[in-house]
Design a protein around this motif. Structure first.
Motif, mmCIF file in Angstrom:
data_model
loop_
_atom_site.group_PDB
_atom_site.id
_atom_site.type_symbol
_atom_site.label_atom_id
_atom_site.label_comp_id
_atom_site.label_asym_id
_atom_site.label_seq_id
_atom_site.Cartn_x
_atom_site.Cartn_y
_atom_site.Cartn_z
ATOM 1 N N SER A 79 -3.718 -0.466 -2.596
ATOM 2 C CA SER A 79 -3.335 -0.756 -3.983
ATOM 3 C C SER A 79 -4.297 -1.687 -4.696
ATOM 4 O O SER A 79 -4.649 -1.456 -5.857
ATOM 5 N N LEU B 197 -8.156 5.434 -1.862
ATOM 6 C CA LEU B 197 -7.313 6.238 -0.995
ATOM 7 C C LEU B 197 -8.159 6.747 0.170
ATOM 8 O O LEU B 197 -9.238 7.307 -0.049
ATOM 9 N N ASP C 36 0.850 -1.186 0.000
ATOM 10 C CA ASP C 36 0.000 0.000 0.000
ATOM 11 C C ASP C 36 0.886 1.236 0.000
ATOM 12 O O ASP C 36 2.077 1.165 0.292
ATOM 13 N N TYR D 287 -3.333 4.563 0.617
ATOM 14 C CA TYR D 287 -3.867 4.083 -0.655
ATOM 15 C C TYR D 287 -3.799 2.562 -0.664
ATOM 16 O O TYR D 287 -2.715 1.980 -0.545
ATOM 17 N N HIS E 11 -7.690 0.210 -5.328
ATOM 18 C CA HIS E 11 -7.592 1.534 -5.956
ATOM 19 C C HIS E 11 -8.385 2.569 -5.152
ATOM 20 O O HIS E 11 -9.120 3.387 -5.702
#
Length: 160
Positions: free
Chosen positions: A148, A153, A128, A146, A151
Motif C-alpha cells: 500500500s 503489486l 497491504d 500489493y 503503490h
C-alpha cells in the motif's frame, strides 16, 4: 523485373506485419488472463517489470515473478484482493516463502534467481492487500501482494 521483385518483398513484409499485429490484438493481455483464470480485476499499471520469467513451454509450465508499479493507490473494491490483518500476515508470508523456495529449488539454486529474490525481498504487512488462488490441487497457483505505501503489486505465479 527488379522493380517487381522489390514490390513483391515489400508486399510480403507488409502482409507479415499486418498478420502479426492482428494476431497480437486477438490474444488476451495479462490483465484479461488474470480476470479469466483467477477472477482478479486489476487496473493497468503505469509500469510493469518481469523480474523472473520462464521461457515458453508446450504445457505452459513455469514460474513468474513480476512487479507492477502504480502512480496512485488502487481502488480494491472490485479487484478480488483483501486487506491483510495481523491474523493473515503469517499465512501470506509463508505462501510467498514457499514460492521462493520452490522456484530456487527447481532452478537449481541459480545465483541469478537467488539475487532477484534477495533484491526484491518482500514481506506482507498489516494494511497491504493480498490474494492467493490455486487450481489443480495446488500445482497451479498465484499470489498477489500489493504494498500500500509503495503503490506496488507483486505477482508470484506457479504452473507445474
Amino acid at each position: 523485373m527488379k522493380k517487381w521483385l522489390i514490390t513483391f518483398f515489400v508486399a510480403i513484409g507488409l502482409l507479415f506485419s499486418g498478420c502479426t499485429l492482428l494476431i497480437n490484438s486477438l490474444l488476451p493481455n495479462e490483465y484479461e488472463v488474470l480476470e479469466s483464470n483467477w477472477d482478479i480485476y486489476l487496473p493497468k499499471a503505469d509500469e510493469k517489470k518481469n523480474l523472473l520469467t520462464t521461457d515458453a513451454s508446450f504445457q505452459g509450465d513455469g514460474e513468474w515473478f513480476a512487479l507492477f508499479d502504480y502512480s496512485k493507490p488502487i481502488d480494491f473494491s472490485n479487484t478480488g484482493l483483501v486487506k491483510l490483518t495481523s491474523n493473515e500476515i503469517s499465512d501470506a508470508n509463508n505462501k510467498i516463502a514457499q514460492f521462493i523456495k520452490k522456484t530456487i529449488d527447481i532452478r537449481q539454486n541459480s545465483k541469478e534467481i537467488v539475487d532477484i529474490f534477495n533484491q526484491y525481498d518482500v514481506e506482507a504487512e498489516v494494511g497491504d492487500y493480498y490474494y492467493y488462488g490455486e487450481h489443480h490441487n495446488g500445482n497451479d497457483f498465484i499470489i498477489l501482494l500489493y504494498k500500500s505505501e509503495l503503490h506496488q503489486l507483486y505477482k508470484y505465479e506457479w504452473h507445474q
